[in-house]
Every structure is written in structure tokens, then in C-alpha cells.
Scaffold this motif. Structure first.
Motif, short mmCIF file in Angstrom:
data_model
loop_
_atom_site.label_atom_id
_atom_site.label_comp_id
_atom_site.label_asym_id
_atom_site.label_seq_id
_atom_site.Cartn_x
_atom_site.Cartn_y
_atom_site.Cartn_z
N TYR A 1 8.50 6.69 10.48
CA TYR A 1 7.93 5.91 9.38
C TYR A 1 8.95 4.86 8.95
N PHE B 1 10.72 15.47 6.78
CA PHE B 1 11.38 14.18 6.97
C PHE B 1 12.88 14.34 7.16
N GLY B 2 13.46 13.41 7.93
CA GLY B 2 14.90 13.24 7.93
C GLY B 2 15.33 12.48 6.69
N GLN B 3 16.62 12.27 6.56
CA GLN B 3 17.15 11.69 5.32
C GLN B 3 16.98 10.19 5.23
N GLY B 4 16.56 9.55 6.31
CA GLY B 4 16.37 8.11 6.29
C GLY B 4 17.62 7.36 6.74
N LEU C 1 4.50 17.31 6.69
CA LEU C 1 5.56 16.59 7.37
C LEU C 1 6.92 17.03 6.83
N PHE D 1 7.21 11.62 14.48
CA PHE D 1 6.83 10.35 13.87
C PHE D 1 8.07 9.55 13.47
N PHE E 1 12.52 6.46 8.70
CA PHE E 1 12.48 7.92 8.56
C PHE E 1 11.88 8.55 9.81
#
Lengths: 113, 114
Positions: free
Chosen positions: B36, B104-107, B102, B34, B89
Motif C-alpha cells: 500500500y 502491516f509493516g511499519q512503513g 491485514l 500487498f 507499507f
């Protein structure tokens, strides 16, 4: 009206205080989640609930507790707040049998002094 | 365990420039992937997704292709706009006991200037 709401939107508190963050949803989803967001770390899962009677710890649950009062409501509590719990907190929801999309609330910015 | 790594930010571009934000992942099995987006002062919202290898997710001019051989899901847009300024993200949902959760990566912060 927003589908996922969080209250309060901002909160400043002192070390040692008990804090409750609330999340409500009108999407009719069965699954709800609490995340915290810290700069450079992305979002990390605190707790999640797949239905009213199912509560599970996420990767960073220490110092937090949750309550799923109804399908639409999921609260996060900090029993004794500490400064390193200063962060942006997000609630999210999803429908277990569909396409995994999570829908996020607007967030609560919590500052612990 | 599962993990997502995004390119370091922030990324600053001029309007109409080409955008790439790199994302690589580590996961067991066959995760869903994904992207986001978080606009200023708002929560995250789904931008696009892909559920199996070689799938391409697309939305609002953004695209990402699920590359199993390189464990990547890079986000691209051919011509960015000022309104694309946001934090992006990358995330994965693995199967098995991680079902529904989920990672997540760090953004990556994107700023687009006129």
C-alpha cells in the motif's frame, strides 16, 4: 465524492473527554475496519466488522468501542481519551467475497492533551 | 502470530534512481501479500498485490514478487519520480481465523529529489 469519508479530519481534545470518530462509505462494502497509525509502528487494527451484526476486537481494542449503525456507517468511540491515544485513525472497507483489497478513508488526526 | 518487517527508512533517492524496499513476513499458511502507498495527507491505497507463491504484482512501474522460500515481497521500481515520494507499507492477509484482516509493516518513507 470520496467513497470512504471520515469526520472529523482533525480533532484536539482533553484527557478524559469522550470522542467519537465517524466513518461512512458509499462503496456498498460489507466489511469495515478501524486502524490507528503511529510513527514507526505502521497501522494496527482496533476493531473490525464483517457485517452489521458482527463486531470483532482487533489487536489494540482496549480503551475503544465501536458501533456499526448501518452497513455504510462505522463509528469509533474513545470513552475517556488519554494522551497515548494521540494518533492518526483510519477507517477502511472491503468486500468480503472479492480480492481482499481494503479501501481507506483520508484519516482523522486526533490529539489528546 | 503474523508479522511484517520492512527495511528501515527513510529512503532518499534522486529522480530516475532504482528503488528497492525490502519486506519479509512471518505467517501461518499461505498469506496474500500487498503493498500500500500513502501520499502526503491522504489515506492508504493499494499499489499491488500477490496471492500465491511466485506471483508478481505490478502497477505504475512498481513490481514485487512473492517469494515463499525467503518469505519476502520486496518492492522495486527501475526509475523513480518525484511524484513517488510517499510512505510505503507492506502488508499480509493470512487465512484461517485471520481471514479478512491485514497485518502491516511499519512503513518506509521514500523521498525522491529532482
Amino acid at each position: 465524492d470520496a467513497d470512504v469519508t471520515q469526520t472529523p479530519r482533525n480533532r484536539i481534545t482533553k484527557t478524559g473527554k469522550r470522542i467519537m470518530l465517524e466513518c461512512s462509505q458509499t462503496k456498498g462494502h460489507d466489511r469495515m475496519y478501524w486502524y490507528r497509525q503511529d510513527p514507526g509502528l505502521g497501522l494496527r487494527l482496533i476493531y473490525y466488522s464483517f457485517d452489521v451484526k458482527d463486531i470483532n476486537k482487533g489487536e489494540i481494542s482496549d480503551g475503544y468501542s465501536v458501533s456499526r449503525q448501518a452497513q455504510a456507517k462505522f463509528s469509533l468511540s474513545l470513552e475517556s481519551a488519554i494522551p497515548n491515544q494521540t494518533a492518526l485513525y483510519f477507517c477502511a472497507t472491503s468486500w468480503g467475497t472479492s480480492t481482499d483489497t481494503q479501501y481507506f478513508g483520508p484519516g482523522t488526526r486526533l490529539t489528546v492533551l | 502470530g503474523n508479522s511484517v518487517t520492512q527495511m528501515e527508512g527513510p529512503v532518499t533517492l534522486s529522480e530516475e534512481a532504482f528503488l528497492t524496499i525490502n519486506c519479509t513476513y512471518t505467517a501461518t499458511g499461505y498469506p496474500s501479500l500487498f503493498w500500500y502507498v500513502q501520499y502526503p495527507g491522504e489515506g492508504l491505497q493499494l499499489l499491488l498485490k500477490a496471492t500465491k507463491a511466485d506471483d508478481k504484482g505490478s502497477n505504475k512501474g512498481f513490481e514485487a514478487t512473492y517469494r515463499k522460500e525467503t518469505t519476502s515481497f520486496h518492492l522495486e521500481k527501475g526509475s523513480v519520480q518525484v511524484s513517488d515520494s510517499a510512505v510505503y507499507f507492506c502488508a499480509l492477509r493470512a487465512g484461517g481465523t485471520s481471514y479478512g484482516k491485514l497485518t502491516f509493516g511499519q512503513g518506509t518513507i521514500l523521498t525522491v529529489h529532482p
